[in-house]
Design a protein around this motif. Structure first.
Motif, PDB file in Angstrom:
ATOM      1  N   THR A 275      72.230 -26.497  -2.062  1.00  0.00           N
ATOM      2  CA  THR A 275      72.418 -26.773  -0.638  1.00  0.00           C
ATOM      3  C   THR A 275      71.846 -28.155  -0.332  1.00  0.00           C
ATOM      4  O   THR A 275      70.936 -28.647  -1.016  1.00  0.00           O
ATOM      5  CB  THR A 275      71.713 -25.729   0.248  1.00  0.00           C
ATOM      6  N   LEU A 276      72.400 -28.752   0.713  1.00  0.00           N
ATOM      7  CA  LEU A 276      71.871 -30.063   1.142  1.00  0.00           C
ATOM      8  C   LEU A 276      70.404 -29.894   1.524  1.00  0.00           C
ATOM      9  O   LEU A 276      69.576 -30.745   1.218  1.00  0.00           O
ATOM     10  CB  LEU A 276      72.695 -30.588   2.331  1.00  0.00           C
ATOM     11  N   LYS A 277      70.092 -28.777   2.153  1.00  0.00           N
ATOM     12  CA  LYS A 277      68.711 -28.563   2.599  1.00  0.00           C
ATOM     13  C   LYS A 277      67.740 -28.581   1.428  1.00  0.00           C
ATOM     14  O   LYS A 277      66.720 -29.258   1.462  1.00  0.00           O
ATOM     15  CB  LYS A 277      68.599 -27.240   3.361  1.00  0.00           C
ATOM     16  N   GLU A 278      68.071 -27.846   0.358  1.00  0.00           N
ATOM     17  CA  GLU A 278      67.103 -27.786  -0.750  1.00  0.00           C
ATOM     18  C   GLU A 278      66.954 -29.144  -1.420  1.00  0.00           C
ATOM     19  O   GLU A 278      65.856 -29.498  -1.881  1.00  0.00           O
ATOM     20  CB  GLU A 278      67.448 -26.686  -1.762  1.00  0.00           C
ATOM     21  N   VAL A 279      68.021 -29.931  -1.457  1.00  0.00           N
ATOM     22  CA  VAL A 279      67.925 -31.254  -2.068  1.00  0.00           C
ATOM     23  C   VAL A 279      67.091 -32.188  -1.172  1.00  0.00           C
ATOM     24  O   VAL A 279      66.221 -32.913  -1.650  1.00  0.00           O
ATOM     25  CB  VAL A 279      69.324 -31.832  -2.366  1.00  0.00           C
ATOM     26  N   LEU A 280      67.343 -32.122   0.153  1.00  0.00           N
ATOM     27  CA  LEU A 280      66.580 -32.999   1.053  1.00  0.00           C
ATOM     28  C   LEU A 280      65.125 -32.552   1.209  1.00  0.00           C
ATOM     29  O   LEU A 280      64.274 -33.335   1.623  1.00  0.00           O
ATOM     30  CB  LEU A 280      67.251 -33.078   2.431  1.00  0.00           C
ATOM     31  N   ASP A 281      64.842 -31.296   0.881  1.00  0.00           N
ATOM     32  CA  ASP A 281      63.440 -30.852   0.885  1.00  0.00           C
ATOM     33  C   ASP A 281      62.667 -31.550  -0.225  1.00  0.00           C
ATOM     34  O   ASP A 281      61.442 -31.685  -0.145  1.00  0.00           O
ATOM     35  CB  ASP A 281      63.346 -29.333   0.678  1.00  0.00           C
ATOM     36  N   LYS A 282      63.381 -31.974  -1.278  1.00  0.00           N
ATOM     37  CA  LYS A 282      62.687 -32.563  -2.435  1.00  0.00           C
ATOM     38  C   LYS A 282      62.882 -34.069  -2.570  1.00  0.00           C
ATOM     39  O   LYS A 282      62.062 -34.743  -3.186  1.00  0.00           O
ATOM     40  CB  LYS A 282      63.206 -31.903  -3.717  1.00  0.00           C
ATOM     41  N   TYR A 283      63.989 -34.568  -2.057  1.00  0.00           N
ATOM     42  CA  TYR A 283      64.300 -35.982  -2.276  1.00  0.00           C
ATOM     43  C   TYR A 283      64.590 -36.685  -0.946  1.00  0.00           C
ATOM     44  O   TYR A 283      65.146 -36.073  -0.039  1.00  0.00           O
ATOM     45  CB  TYR A 283      65.537 -36.120  -3.182  1.00  0.00           C
ATOM     46  N   PRO A 284      64.217 -37.971  -0.872  1.00  0.00           N
ATOM     47  CA  PRO A 284      64.505 -38.698   0.366  1.00  0.00           C
ATOM     48  C   PRO A 284      66.019 -38.848   0.591  1.00  0.00           C
ATOM     49  O   PRO A 284      66.775 -39.065  -0.367  1.00  0.00           O
ATOM     50  CB  PRO A 284      63.863 -40.077   0.150  1.00  0.00           C
ATOM     51  N   ALA A 285      66.420 -38.731   1.848  1.00  0.00           N
ATOM     52  CA  ALA A 285      67.847 -38.810   2.197  1.00  0.00           C
ATOM     53  C   ALA A 285      68.466 -40.123   1.703  1.00  0.00           C
ATOM     54  O   ALA A 285      69.595 -40.132   1.216  1.00  0.00           O
ATOM     55  CB  ALA A 285      68.012 -38.681   3.712  1.00  0.00           C
ATOM     56  N   ASP A 286      67.726 -41.220   1.829  1.00  0.00           N
ATOM     57  CA  ASP A 286      68.287 -42.518   1.424  1.00  0.00           C
ATOM     58  C   ASP A 286      68.668 -42.534  -0.056  1.00  0.00           C
ATOM     59  O   ASP A 286      69.656 -43.148  -0.441  1.00  0.00           O
ATOM     60  CB  ASP A 286      67.280 -43.641   1.686  1.00  0.00           C
ATOM     61  N   ALA A 287      67.864 -41.860  -0.876  1.00  0.00           N
ATOM     62  CA  ALA A 287      68.151 -41.842  -2.314  1.00  0.00           C
ATOM     63  C   ALA A 287      69.407 -41.012  -2.586  1.00  0.00           C
ATOM     64  O   ALA A 287      70.243 -41.389  -3.415  1.00  0.00           O
ATOM     65  CB  ALA A 287      66.964 -41.285  -3.085  1.00  0.00           C
ATOM     66  N   VAL A 288      69.563 -39.901  -1.874  1.00  0.00           N
ATOM     67  CA  VAL A 288      70.755 -39.066  -2.058  1.00  0.00           C
ATOM     68  C   VAL A 288      71.993 -39.846  -1.614  1.00  0.00           C
ATOM     69  O   VAL A 288      73.035 -39.843  -2.284  1.00  0.00           O
ATOM     70  CB  VAL A 288      70.637 -37.740  -1.275  1.00  0.00           C
ATOM     71  N   ARG A 289      71.858 -40.565  -0.503  1.00  0.00           N
ATOM     72  CA  ARG A 289      72.986 -41.372  -0.026  1.00  0.00           C
ATOM     73  C   ARG A 289      73.342 -42.426  -1.068  1.00  0.00           C
ATOM     74  O   ARG A 289      74.507 -42.608  -1.417  1.00  0.00           O
ATOM     75  CB  ARG A 289      72.646 -42.055   1.311  1.00  0.00           C
ATOM     76  N   LEU A 290      72.319 -43.135  -1.551  1.00  0.00           N
ATOM     77  CA  LEU A 290      72.581 -44.202  -2.520  1.00  0.00           C
ATOM     78  C   LEU A 290      73.267 -43.653  -3.756  1.00  0.00           C
ATOM     79  O   LEU A 290      74.266 -44.204  -4.233  1.00  0.00           O
ATOM     80  CB  LEU A 290      71.290 -44.919  -2.894  1.00  0.00           C
ATOM     81  N   LEU A 291      72.771 -42.544  -4.266  1.00  0.00           N
ATOM     82  CA  LEU A 291      73.385 -41.944  -5.453  1.00  0.00           C
ATOM     83  C   LEU A 291      74.876 -41.670  -5.201  1.00  0.00           C
ATOM     84  O   LEU A 291      75.732 -42.024  -6.004  1.00  0.00           O
ATOM     85  CB  LEU A 291      72.677 -40.634  -5.805  1.00  0.00           C
ATOM     86  N   MET A 292      75.169 -41.044  -4.070  1.00  0.00           N
ATOM     87  CA  MET A 292      76.562 -40.678  -3.798  1.00  0.00           C
ATOM     88  C   MET A 292      77.424 -41.918  -3.581  1.00  0.00           C
ATOM     89  O   MET A 292      78.581 -41.954  -3.997  1.00  0.00           O
ATOM     90  CB  MET A 292      76.631 -39.748  -2.587  1.00  0.00           C
ATOM     91  N   LEU A 293      76.859 -42.938  -2.946  1.00  0.00           N
ATOM     92  CA  LEU A 293      77.663 -44.119  -2.622  1.00  0.00           C
ATOM     93  C   LEU A 293      77.886 -45.014  -3.835  1.00  0.00           C
ATOM     94  O   LEU A 293      78.690 -45.945  -3.787  1.00  0.00           O
ATOM     95  CB  LEU A 293      77.003 -44.906  -1.481  1.00  0.00           C
ATOM     96  N   GLN A 294      77.196 -44.730  -4.924  1.00  0.00           N
ATOM     97  CA  GLN A 294      77.438 -45.504  -6.144  1.00  0.00           C
ATOM     98  C   GLN A 294      78.783 -45.150  -6.776  1.00  0.00           C
ATOM     99  O   GLN A 294      79.249 -45.837  -7.669  1.00  0.00           O
ATOM    100  CB  GLN A 294      76.300 -45.301  -7.146  1.00  0.00           C
ATOM    101  N   THR A 295      79.409 -44.081  -6.313  1.00  0.00           N
ATOM    102  CA  THR A 295      80.748 -43.709  -6.782  1.00  0.00           C
ATOM    103  C   THR A 295      81.728 -43.889  -5.626  1.00  0.00           C
ATOM    104  O   THR A 295      81.401 -43.558  -4.486  1.00  0.00           O
ATOM    105  CB  THR A 295      80.754 -42.231  -7.237  1.00  0.00           C
ATOM    106  N   HIS A 296      82.903 -44.424  -5.911  1.00  0.00           N
ATOM    107  CA  HIS A 296      83.902 -44.597  -4.858  1.00  0.00           C
ATOM    108  C   HIS A 296      84.285 -43.235  -4.270  1.00  0.00           C
ATOM    109  O   HIS A 296      84.371 -42.252  -5.011  1.00  0.00           O
ATOM    110  CB  HIS A 296      85.139 -45.304  -5.425  1.00  0.00           C
ATOM    111  N   TYR A 297      84.531 -43.205  -2.962  1.00  0.00           N
ATOM    112  CA  TYR A 297      84.709 -41.893  -2.315  1.00  0.00           C
ATOM    113  C   TYR A 297      85.889 -41.093  -2.852  1.00  0.00           C
ATOM    114  O   TYR A 297      85.912 -39.869  -2.771  1.00  0.00           O
ATOM    115  CB  TYR A 297      84.824 -42.043  -0.782  1.00  0.00           C
ATOM    116  N   ARG A 298      86.897 -41.777  -3.425  1.00  0.00           N
ATOM    117  CA  ARG A 298      88.061 -41.017  -3.901  1.00  0.00           C
ATOM    118  C   ARG A 298      87.873 -40.468  -5.310  1.00  0.00           C
ATOM    119  O   ARG A 298      88.658 -39.635  -5.771  1.00  0.00           O
ATOM    120  CB  ARG A 298      89.322 -41.894  -3.845  1.00  0.00           C
TER     121      ARG A 298
END
Ligand code: AMP
Ligand code: ZN
Length: 493
Positions: A275-298
């Motif tokens: 869940t997004l909640k369990e991930v954000l409980d452990k990791y900063p939101a900015d890092a999760v965003r950066l990880l996801m944005l390193q891949t093109h959305y398609r």
């Protein structure tokens, strides 16, 4: 600006319906549980698309629904002995809360299915009147795919092939297996509303379509969701709009690739989700965003925690650079002439912004945009190392502001407030630096100066005592090319 359109299978120049304005809609969640990070990836992609359109000067109107009546909600309510409305309320709130934590901008309009029954019934009635929908014996209302010659146009599917190739739910109320429910007759114990066709509730595909028509008007500019929504959800949405109002639902259809774990789509039904909640409980939101944005959305995104750990470090590196730039700007000892180093940094700043925009203009290539940010960080770090205590205030500020500005477009905050320094530093400075004021940051400066002085005089005992006192407060002395400062001990560089 180029946008990939699922409908035409190619990148197209973005031409808004109304100049300077974009109306966009992204299908929202079914609120029966916490969302998982696959869902979050889709919402993040469209958050960044929206932010970038705003950055480019468009006036963006963004709508997103909450599907607050659905089989899954009803099932959970029955299992837990609650009403469907209670379950939906709990997880609507949970969704909004997690979106805030994740730095997703609130939609301008957030309609809820259960409050839009009238708009849906109006659309269904038009479809019945035009011969595109029929009332079945049990009170269900179905859209007749055979009545729509264009059916399959969005997903590029042909009904005959579909019939041959796919297993579909058997339902003796339907005239064609691909007909879909616009209205579902009430079953005992389910939430329902009165209608001309009897008590019942709306079908999922009907919701978005009616809400888009009501709140944004048809067609809209951009319609988005995950790739798994292309068929049947979006195919069905566009069929309804075309048949009811004679207009396409959207000019550009955008779909995000699936987030996967171990090569498989993350989904509730496979049970392979975080869940997004369990991930954000452990990791900063900015890092999760950066990880996801390193891949093109398609593209598909293969998620793992090792990469997320890496992203935590990357965000820290970006932030440290911005912090160092601002610190150098505040502590510049002399405003030197613009030399080779300044010219190089000035160019790197302009280049980074130009590259960032070029990448984002090319169908929102966030990984390219991040590369532009990293290039500026490399140039800025080199400049700071070379300039020592003689950095140019104007240029270091401009570099810091540019990094923060580009970070903001991706919703990654790089200009975090200076770390709060503990007030105990004041006592320490009174003891070792004859400091008489009451400011923690002044006390820090006084202590660093006193430590430097003690070292210069080879008074190692005093220098070490000051350092130990500082360490005891959870801080470390950091000696940089431009001087010393304090930072939190656990603040990874
Ligand atoms: P749902 O509540 O299932 O309708 O999902 C909400 C949104 O998340 C939709 O746009 C889905 O397409 C999207 N979605 C679902 N699973 C994934 C996944 N594994 N990766 C990316 N997006 C997803
Ligand atoms: Zn939808």
């Amino acid at each position: 600006m180029l946008v990939y359109n699922t409908r035409t299978h190619r990148k197209q120049e973005l031409k808004p319906i109304e100049e300077g304005k974009i109306r966009m809609y992204v299908c929202g969640p079914t609120v029966y549980d916490q969302i998982h990070i696959g869902n979050a990836r889709t919402f993040l992609s469209f958050d960044v698309i929206r932010r970038y359109l705003i950055y480019k000067g468009y006036q963006v109107t963004f709508a997103q629904n909450l599907t607050d009546v659905d089989d899954k909600i009803i099932n959970r309510a029955n299992e837990e002995g609650r009403t469907a409305a209670e379950v939906a309320e709990e997880f609507s709130n949970a969704f909004i809360q997690q979106m805030h934590r994740f730095g997703i901008m609130d939609p301008d309009i957030r309609p809820r299915a259960t409050r839009e029954i009238e708009a849906m019934q109006q659309m269904i009635q038009i479809l019945i009147d035009k011969g595109n929908a029929y009332v079945a014996d049990n009170g269900d209302v179905y859209f007749s795919v055979r009545s729509d010659d264009a059916y399959g146009i969005l997903s590029g599917r042909d009904l005959d092939q579909l019939r041959a190739g796919e297993r579909v739910e058997v339902n003796d109320q339907k005239r064609d297996p691909f007909d879909f429910a616009l209205w579902k007759a009430a079953k005992p114990g389910e939430p329902s509303w009165p209608s001309p066709w009897g008590e019942g509730r709306p079908g999922w595909h009907t919701e978005c379509c009616a809400m888009i028509h009501r709140y944004l008007g048809t067609p809209i500019d951009l319609h988005g969701g995950g790739q798994d929504l292309v068929f049947p959800h979006h195919e069905n949405e566009t069929a309804q709009a075309m048949c009811a109002w004679g207009k396409p639902l959207a000019n550009y259809w955008m779909h995000t690739g699936m987030l996967r774990v171990n090569g498989e789509k993350m989904s509730k039904s496979l049970g392979n989700f975080y869940t997004l909640k369990e991930v954000l409980d452990k990791y900063p939101a900015d890092a999760v965003r950066l990880l996801m944005l390193q891949t093109h959305y398609r593209s598909a995104l293969d998620f793992n925690f090792q990469m997320l750990e890496g992203a935590v470090g990357t965000v820290e590196r970006l932030r440290t650079c911005v912090k160092n730039l601002r610190w150098a700007a505040n502590n510049a000892q002399a405003q030197n002439e613009l030399g080779e180093g300044e010219r190089a940094l000035g160019q790197a700043i302009d280049q980074a912004r130009a590259d960032f925009v070029a990448q984002m203009d090319d169908d929102f290539n966030t990984s390219g945009a991040l590369a532009a940010i990293f290039a500026l960080v490399t140039a800025a770090n080199k400049y700071l190392a070379d300039a020592g205590g003689n950095a140019s205030t104007a240029l270091t500020l401009r570099a810091a502001d540019t990094l923060a500005e580009l970070g903001d477009v991706l919703g990654i905050s790089l200009s975090a407030d200076e770390d709060e320094l503990p007030h105990e530093l004041v006592d320490l400075a009174r003891q070792y630096a004859s400091y008489e004021g009451d400011s923690a940051s002044e006390a820090a400066d006084a202590l660093l100066t006193a430590r430097q002085e003690a070292r210069k005089q080879k008074n190692w005992g005093v220098a070490d005592s000051i350092r130990d006192g500082i360490n005891a407060l959870g801080l470390v002395c950091e000696d940089t090319a431009a001087g010393s400062r304090l930072r939190k001990a656990n603040d990874n560089k």
